[in-house]
Design an enzyme around this catalytic site. Structure first.
Site, PDB file in Angstrom:
ATOM      1  N   GLY A  12      16.440  -4.118  -6.101  1.00 31.49           N
ATOM      2  CA  GLY A  12      15.199  -2.852  -4.836  1.00 31.49           C
ATOM      3  C   GLY A  12      15.787  -2.549  -3.867  1.00 31.49           C
ATOM      4  O   GLY A  12      16.119  -2.935  -3.044  1.00 31.49           O
ATOM      5  N   GLY A  15      16.277  -6.014  -2.820  1.00 32.40           N
ATOM      6  CA  GLY A  15      17.833  -6.496  -2.784  1.00 32.40           C
ATOM      7  C   GLY A  15      18.147  -5.349  -1.684  1.00 32.40           C
ATOM      8  O   GLY A  15      19.473  -6.175  -1.254  1.00 32.40           O
ATOM      9  N   GLU A 129      10.450 -18.607   1.201  1.00 33.00           N
ATOM     10  CA  GLU A 129       9.506 -17.989   2.092  1.00 33.00           C
ATOM     11  C   GLU A 129       8.895 -17.090   2.429  1.00 33.00           C
ATOM     12  O   GLU A 129       7.844 -16.838   2.349  1.00 33.00           O
ATOM     13  CB  GLU A 129      11.183 -18.202   3.272  1.00 33.00           C
ATOM     14  N   ILE A 136       6.631 -12.973   8.377  1.00 31.83           N
ATOM     15  CA  ILE A 136       6.506 -14.237   8.200  1.00 31.83           C
ATOM     16  C   ILE A 136       6.401 -14.975   7.635  1.00 31.83           C
ATOM     17  O   ILE A 136       6.442 -15.753   6.958  1.00 31.83           O
ATOM     18  CB  ILE A 136       4.447 -13.988   8.772  1.00 31.83           C
ATOM     19  N   GLU A 190       0.443   0.461  -4.741  1.00 30.37           N
ATOM     20  CA  GLU A 190       1.275   0.798  -6.208  1.00 30.37           C
ATOM     21  C   GLU A 190       0.183   1.678  -6.783  1.00 30.37           C
ATOM     22  O   GLU A 190      -0.773   2.011  -7.026  1.00 30.37           O
ATOM     23  CB  GLU A 190       2.113  -0.812  -7.368  1.00 30.37           C
ATOM     24  N   LYS A 205      -1.013 -16.302  -3.288  1.00 38.31           N
ATOM     25  CA  LYS A 205      -0.268 -16.387  -1.853  1.00 38.31           C
ATOM     26  C   LYS A 205      -1.046 -17.354  -1.706  1.00 38.31           C
ATOM     27  O   LYS A 205      -0.020 -18.492  -0.596  1.00 38.31           O
ATOM     28  CB  LYS A 205      -0.165 -15.597  -1.254  1.00 38.31           C
TER      29      LYS A 205
END
Lengths: 425, 425
Positions: A12, A15, A129, A136, A190, A205
């Protein structure tokens, strides 16, 4: 043998950007690591769809075994997203002794510890990461640069969709619905935005940031998570008049031996660095006992920024392969912190209330506040409609426990309804 | 053998904080690295002065050989500052196979490459995260998180003293001299502030940031370096009226095959993240081709913040010792970029001029600007005194070469003098 071949699962936005960056930045990576990296095989759902976009020396396939059974492929990047079948895919890859790099926050937040253990068993690296705050480099920074410090708080704007929407509400005076629609048109939201606007993405997160900051795993169900879908334009304007900007913040604090984490709208003073983070950008503020306040700001999403974080993981794995030091956890700080007593979590609050416009209501409210031991710092009363008034309050510091009491008591008063209660930074 | 002994050379503000942090954070470091760290020996100039402040199990001495000849001491922290004798000390330490951590920017900016080569020869680590922007983990972040990206610009507020002074000029309306005096009283400026206020300290840091960002070493004498000591309160006020804040910025740009770096006052738009960095704080903005704009903000100096960066180096060295991977350069990106043609470096400029109050002066200025191919974006003229007017201009983008021409031509006009010329971000 200075070549390292990479497998890619998913093609996507992220990727494709990983593929582009590996190809275009080969020279610099070779300069630093002494190894030449290239993508050999890409697993996709539909080969035909991607055939024209991928150079002919890269194998496009629907079969994961093309990677699993290829001893040349040492590192595999998973960018398919979602928990299933990504979890099964990564499990297979680790068991096949492939080092894995992923950007999959849902998976890492829910099954990160299990997969990290599997990676260690197989002497493989597992890095992620890109799973927090896109471009970031916050996770590796916490691992390497806060190793000897004690982090006391990590907080930030870690969801770009909601920050974009709140920025539009503030700047353009658009309603939540208008702003969401605009975000969807621009690709910042979305078509089903639930996970973003209800704070769930930010909560994932914060689970990962909490793990890195304190060495402790917290569960989504133990977090208070509130989104932005009920924020009224009046609240944005009133906050502005008080000198604040409303931001969706994730906050994770270490208080004595416990950890407390939540996601929700927060009033941030306009001269605070987090108030200046606008649109789809992200920022994470880390407070350490020694270092004090530090802030890391950058793009929270997007193909190339996220791919850059994936590449930094790939380079780290490559260095580990070169040095023979793979198999160490991305984050190996472990600590068992408990939960925090709600009486210990203290903030000023912004309260927005609707009151029937009959005498004695403000007295009633004042009596309840006095009873729970809380007090006002600022009050503004405006007309709401013919029958009711709108009262907006900023309180002095009060605890979560007091806020809970206040909500319970107001629930019993028919003439007053609490529309919203947001923390104030 | 899970113990690692540390030697310390220097026991000022940073040295004392390093001692404190190593002692107090042993448990967390052991949790992460599996090694117990402790300071064994401290070299100072005057033992008596420090005797009461250091616990009795630590050896205090004036003799560097107490560290050099002690095989138990693996890592040595140099925090004495200055180029000499720090360079000779570190040279001796590396030749004695000690890993070295330093916070010494002057030394690293001037002799970093030489010392890094010596470290490699001796299979030792040499790390210096604390040499740039105190508590901000910027060097390691560039090494690890921008490894696969191409950095196109690194810029920032890398000197706390000057940022403190400029913040006071802006907020309190104090003159440069008043603000400097206040900074000295508070310990934010030294009694001889030359290195800070003339931009030299910032230039050293930009040399190191340039080395890390582009792999290329630049020399101080090749940089244009301008300080803040000539900034007038009128310029601060006029910049404010135009919507800007004056900051002392270091800017290092990659333009085609060259690198261009300088330090000087810059007008930063008020809604730019760098404009919100106040007082003694620092911030570094890194722009990468893939990642876009990122910003790292934190305390630029101070004992504990700087010590935290030293500790992150100590932890990195400790991990390398544990894994048997010492002797790799802190930064091993090497690239040979040339100098940039001044015609390629383009900015809008803020010009402040004094003009004799007689007819025809503005025409003269306009003719010169037209002749060099530059043009005005904003002009404000005010009375300066009875004989002269003060004219402040923001130009459209012009090159360094054009600015040079402008200065030369104005030099020949007796009735107009250029008071200052600052870049506009």
């Amino acid at each position: 043998m200075n070549d390292i071949k990479i497998g890619l699962v998913g093609l996507g936005t992220v990727g494709s950007s990983v593929l582009k960056m590996v190809t275009e930045n080969q020279d610099k990576v070779q300069n630093i690591t002494g190894r030449q990296l290239s993508v050999k095989t890409v697993v996709v759902r539909n080969v035909k769809k991607h055939q024209d976009a991928v150079s002919s020396d890269i194998q496009l396939t629907t079969d994961l075994n093309a990677i699993i059974n290829d001893p040349e492929i040492k590192i595999v990047v998973e960018v398919m997203g979602g928990v299933h079948p990504a979890k099964e895919v990564i499990t297979q890859l680790l068991n096949a002794k492939k080092h894995v790099v992923t950007a999959n926050k849902d998976l890492i937040a829910s099954a990160g510890e299990e997969l990290a253990a599997l990676a260690r068993q197989n002497h493989c690296d597992l890095m992620y990461e890109a799973s927090v705050a896109g471009g970031i480099p916050i996770l590796r920074t916490i691992v390497t640069s806060f190793a000897a410090d004690h982090i006391t708080e990590v907080k930030g704007i870690v969801n770009g969709t909601t920050n974009y929407i709140l920025t539009q509400m503030q700047r353009q005076n658009w309603s939540y619905d208008q702003s969401l629609q605009k975000a969807q048109e621009l690709g910042f939201a979305e078509s089903d935005p639930t996970n973003d606007v209800e704070g769930i993405d930010a909560a994932y997160k914060m689970i990962i940031l909490t793990q890195f900051s304190y060495g402790t795993h917290i569960k989504l169900e133990d977090m208070a998570v509130e989104g932005i879908s009920t924020i009224q334009l009046e609240d944005v304007a009133q906050a502005d008049a008080f000198g604040y900007t409303i931001k969706l913040l994730g906050v994770s604090r270490r208080i004595d031996g416990g950890v407390f984490a939540e996601v929700g709208p927060v009033l941030v003073p306009k001269d605070h660095p987090l108030a200046t983070i606008n649109n789809e950008n992200n920022a994470v503020m880390v407070t350490g006992e020694a270092v004090g306040e530090t802030l890391f700001y950058g793009p929270g999403a997007g193909g190339l920024p996220t791919a850059n974080s994936v590449l930094s993981d790939i380079v780290s794995v490559t260095k580990n392969i070169a040095l023979g030091t793979t198999g160490n956890s991305f984050n190996n700080f472990r600590d068992e912190l408990g939960k925090v007593d709600p009486a210990q979590v203290i903030y000023p609050y912004y309260l927005s209330l609707k009151m029937l416009d009959v005498p004695g209501q403000m007295l009633k409210l004042t009596q309840i506040m006095t009873q729970i031991g809380a007090s006002f710092s600022q009050i503004v009363q405006t007309k709401n409609d013919d029958q009711s008034a709108r009262v907006v309050i900023i309180t002095h510091e009060m605890s979560k426990a007091q806020l809970h009491d206040l909500k319970a008591q107001l629930n019993d008063v028919e003439t007053i309804s609490l529309l919203s209660a947001y923390k104030v930074l």
